[in-house]
Enzyme design. Structure first.
Site, mmCIF file in Angstrom:
data_model
loop_
_atom_site.group_PDB
_atom_site.id
_atom_site.type_symbol
_atom_site.label_atom_id
_atom_site.label_comp_id
_atom_site.label_asym_id
_atom_site.label_seq_id
_atom_site.Cartn_x
_atom_site.Cartn_y
_atom_site.Cartn_z
ATOM 1 N N ARG A 1 4.638 3.041 -13.683
ATOM 2 C CA ARG A 1 4.648 4.165 -12.734
ATOM 3 C C ARG A 1 5.398 5.326 -13.379
ATOM 4 O O ARG A 1 6.638 5.329 -13.435
ATOM 5 C CB ARG A 1 5.279 3.739 -11.430
ATOM 6 C CG ARG A 1 4.827 2.338 -11.031
ATOM 7 C CD ARG A 1 4.525 2.096 -9.615
ATOM 8 N NE ARG A 1 4.060 0.710 -9.488
ATOM 9 C CZ ARG A 1 4.705 -0.253 -8.819
ATOM 10 N NH1 ARG A 1 5.816 0.020 -8.172
ATOM 11 N NH2 ARG A 1 4.216 -1.476 -8.774
ATOM 12 N N HIS B 1 -2.922 -3.533 -5.139
ATOM 13 C CA HIS B 1 -1.533 -3.115 -4.973
ATOM 14 C C HIS B 1 -1.450 -1.594 -4.740
ATOM 15 O O HIS B 1 -0.506 -0.936 -5.167
ATOM 16 C CB HIS B 1 -0.742 -3.504 -6.234
ATOM 17 C CG HIS B 1 0.621 -4.073 -5.952
ATOM 18 N ND1 HIS B 1 0.894 -5.403 -6.009
ATOM 19 C CD2 HIS B 1 1.793 -3.484 -5.633
ATOM 20 C CE1 HIS B 1 2.174 -5.624 -5.744
ATOM 21 N NE2 HIS B 1 2.743 -4.460 -5.502
ATOM 22 N N THR C 1 1.455 -12.802 -3.736
ATOM 23 C CA THR C 1 0.890 -11.672 -4.481
ATOM 24 C C THR C 1 0.643 -12.105 -5.916
ATOM 25 O O THR C 1 1.557 -12.586 -6.593
ATOM 26 C CB THR C 1 1.864 -10.472 -4.417
ATOM 27 O OG1 THR C 1 2.017 -10.110 -3.037
ATOM 28 C CG2 THR C 1 1.330 -9.277 -5.179
ATOM 29 N N SER D 1 8.126 -7.953 2.496
ATOM 30 C CA SER D 1 8.168 -8.179 1.051
ATOM 31 C C SER D 1 9.414 -8.980 0.678
ATOM 32 O O SER D 1 10.489 -8.793 1.261
ATOM 33 C CB SER D 1 8.198 -6.823 0.339
ATOM 34 O OG SER D 1 8.596 -6.975 -0.996
ATOM 35 N N LYS E 1 -2.906 -12.442 -2.186
ATOM 36 C CA LYS E 1 -3.030 -10.965 -2.166
ATOM 37 C C LYS E 1 -3.188 -10.468 -3.601
ATOM 38 O O LYS E 1 -2.342 -10.739 -4.449
ATOM 39 C CB LYS E 1 -1.778 -10.355 -1.530
ATOM 40 C CG LYS E 1 -1.764 -8.829 -1.540
ATOM 41 C CD LYS E 1 -0.628 -8.300 -0.676
ATOM 42 C CE LYS E 1 -0.550 -6.796 -0.666
ATOM 43 N NZ LYS E 1 0.036 -6.221 -1.859
ATOM 44 N N ARG F 1 -1.030 0.535 -7.907
ATOM 45 C CA ARG F 1 0.310 0.596 -8.496
ATOM 46 C C ARG F 1 0.473 -0.351 -9.681
ATOM 47 O O ARG F 1 1.518 -0.380 -10.301
ATOM 48 C CB ARG F 1 1.361 0.264 -7.428
ATOM 49 C CG ARG F 1 1.341 1.210 -6.253
ATOM 50 C CD ARG F 1 2.064 0.643 -5.044
ATOM 51 N NE ARG F 1 3.503 0.627 -5.170
ATOM 52 C CZ ARG F 1 4.292 1.670 -4.959
ATOM 53 N NH1 ARG F 1 3.764 2.826 -4.629
ATOM 54 N NH2 ARG F 1 5.600 1.561 -5.063
HETATM 55 C C1 LIG Z 1 6.227 1.730 -1.771
HETATM 56 C C2 LIG Z 1 5.357 0.520 -1.885
HETATM 57 C C3 LIG Z 1 5.935 -0.723 -2.131
HETATM 58 C C4 LIG Z 1 5.145 -1.869 -2.212
HETATM 59 N N1 LIG Z 1 5.735 -3.093 -2.380
HETATM 60 C C5 LIG Z 1 4.973 -4.209 -2.402
HETATM 61 C C6 LIG Z 1 5.574 -5.487 -2.506
HETATM 62 O O1 LIG Z 1 6.787 -5.626 -2.542
HETATM 63 N N2 LIG Z 1 4.743 -6.573 -2.561
HETATM 64 C C7 LIG Z 1 3.368 -6.462 -2.504
HETATM 65 O O2 LIG Z 1 2.658 -7.465 -2.530
HETATM 66 N N3 LIG Z 1 2.779 -5.251 -2.376
HETATM 67 C C8 LIG Z 1 3.534 -4.136 -2.325
HETATM 68 N N4 LIG Z 1 2.940 -2.912 -2.196
HETATM 69 C C9 LIG Z 1 1.469 -2.827 -2.081
HETATM 70 C C10 LIG Z 1 1.036 -2.862 -0.602
HETATM 71 O O3 LIG Z 1 1.301 -4.108 -0.019
HETATM 72 C C11 LIG Z 1 -0.462 -2.560 -0.462
HETATM 73 O O4 LIG Z 1 -1.198 -3.449 -1.269
HETATM 74 C C12 LIG Z 1 -0.843 -1.124 -0.804
HETATM 75 O O5 LIG Z 1 0.176 -0.240 -0.405
HETATM 76 C C13 LIG Z 1 -2.152 -0.742 -0.130
HETATM 77 O O6 LIG Z 1 -2.558 0.549 -0.495
HETATM 78 P P1 LIG Z 1 -2.235 1.857 0.394
HETATM 79 O O7 LIG Z 1 -0.800 2.163 0.181
HETATM 80 O O8 LIG Z 1 -3.138 2.891 -0.192
HETATM 81 O O9 LIG Z 1 -2.509 1.525 1.831
HETATM 82 C C14 LIG Z 1 3.734 -1.757 -2.096
HETATM 83 C C15 LIG Z 1 3.149 -0.505 -1.847
HETATM 84 C C16 LIG Z 1 3.940 0.625 -1.732
HETATM 85 C C17 LIG Z 1 3.292 1.949 -1.436
#
Ligand SMILES: Cc1cc2nc3c(=O)[nH]c(=O)nc-3n(C[C@H](O)[C@H](O)[C@H](O)COP(=O)(O)O)c2cc1C
Length: 390
Positions: A170, A282, A161, A112, A258, A285
């Site tokens: 959140r 995401h 992204t 990231s 993404k 999130r």
């Molecule tokens: C703690 C955390 C931080 C994340 N940070 C980013 C990020 O910086 N950039 C991004 O594109 N996705 C981010 N994501 C999303 C993940 O890349 C991914 O899309 C997502 O975690 C997939 O779902 P899952 O956690 O149920 O496997 C983050 C997810 C989590 C849990």
């Protein structure tokens, strides 16, 4: 806490429980939480139950082949590590540690932009491929700097992204004082710091790793962006399809979009030069109330019609989840929390254990299905609800 073997750790839920024990609440909830009512986050995982498996029995599958390619790159497993920002909060040098574990397992790590370790260090820490996830914090010039460093480090794809025009709401982060804790102002932080004292082992490791961090991949004029500025920076980090023109020019390599949810955006991503896309919300999130990703995968695959590779993430906690996504046509999947919990629970051995749990789950599921290779997985192995194809 490096005991990651059975009987203490049998599945990803056990790694989640172990992370909860080791991490302060604000850090655990940052990983575990989602936006608003967290409906989409829960649905991402639950929806796998709607897809039923249809095995072919009495097929001898003594060994199964999990190898595949993504953007022409051979990988040993049909899953990659998703970009997870601030992993250095979970474990010292968290991004390097996770990338190394991913590389040892023969898969790709996605770094990231909002990470605690510089892209060059992360690439040097692993023998596996690294993708760089771009968000436009700090504006175009700052992003160009990040792209140049990712290129120089040898990253093999740029993941853009597109589902973060504003940070998701959140609620857990608000309750836990995330914003106050990164403010750097002692009196503002004070009401929330006690959760750190309740986790002294985490705190000692965190401080020994340098304590509160800056973002080394976001180089502003006066140095790396401080944590305190991330909220405001995210508000101004919108990416639009027009930006893909300069991004493509600066990167000159494969681009992965993404955050695709619909057939329309899938087509738009291809029109703007995507070689691959990730069906992703995401991890629930960002926009709560969007459909779980597996539910929209058939729509996206149909729209793409083989013109780009389609990956998916969200809610993957078991090997059988990976198999179901592949049967529905995903080239590979990304895992987020499944490895983030593991990193927070036990560092590198934790991530390796999470990968092993998923790998053995995929192997077992495929043997029970009677499928010898991930290339053989298709719709004939699953039954999906009728309205998914409408
Ligand atoms: C703690 C955390 C931080 C994340 N940070 C980013 C990020 O910086 N950039 C991004 O594109 N996705 C981010 N994501 C999303 C993940 O890349 C991914 O899309 C997502 O975690 C997939 O779902 P899952 O956690 O149920 O496997 C983050 C997810 C989590 C849990």
């Amino acid at each position: 806490m490096n005991r990651v073997d059975p009987p203490s750790i049998v599945n990803i839920a056990d790694l989640r429980a172990a992370a909860r024990k080791r991490l302060p609440r604000v850090v655990f909830d940052y990983i575990d939480g989602g936006a608003d009512a967290e409906w989409t986050m829960r649905e991402n995982a639950r929806v796998f139950d709607d897809v039923l498996l249809r095995p072919r029995s009495a097929v001898a599958t003594a060994s199964v082949d999990l190898r595949t390619t993504v953007l022409g790159q051979s990988i040993e497993l049909p899953f990659l590590l998703a970009p997870v920002g601030s992993s250095r909060l979970f474990w010292p040098r968290g991004e390097e540690v996770a990338a190394r574990a991913g590389g040892e397992a023969g898969t790709i790590y996605t770094l990231s932009t909002l990470s605690g370790c510089p892209v060059g260090d992360v690439k040097a820490a692993t023998r596996g491929p690294v993708w760089y996830q771009l968000c436009l914090v700090g504006g175009r010039d700052v992003a160009m700097g990040g792209i140049a460093r990712a290129k120089a480090a040898g990253c093999s794809a740029l993941v853009v992204t597109v589902d973060t025009p504003v940070a998701g709401n959140r609620e857990r982060d608000v309750r836990n004082g995330t914003k106050e804790l990164v403010s750097g102002a002692p009196f503002t932080m004070l009401p929330y710091v006690f959760q750190f004292l309740a986790r002294p082992r985490w705190l000692a490791a965190f401080l020994a790793d340098g304590g509160l961090m800056k973002f080394p991949n976001v180089m502003l004029k006066d140095g790396p962006m401080p944590y305190a500025d991330v909220g405001a920076a995210l508000e101004q980090s919108m990416v639009s399809w027009d930006d893909f023109t300069w991004i493509r020019e600066a990167w000159q390599g494969p681009i992965v979009v993404k955050g695709v949810h619909t057939a329309d955006d899938a087509r738009r991503a291809i029109d703007h030069g995507a070689a691959a896309m990730v069906v992703s919300n995401h991890g629930g999130r960002q926009l709560d109330g969007v459909a779980p990703t597996l539910r929209v995968l058939p729509e996206v695959i149909a729209a793409v019609d083989g013109r780009a590779e389609v990956l998916i993430d969200g809610g993957i906690r078991r090997g059988s989840d990976v198999v179901k996504a592949l049967c529905l046509g995903a080239r590979a999947v990304l895992i987020g929390r499944a490895f983030a919990y593991a990193l927070g629970a036990a560092g590198g051995p934790g991530v390796t254990r999470a990968i092993d749990i998923l790998r053995s789950g995929i192997v077992r599921t495929m043997k029970l299905l009677g499928a010898a290779s991930v290339r053989d997985l298709d719709r004939s192995f699953v039954q999906i609800p009728g309205d998914w194809l409408k």
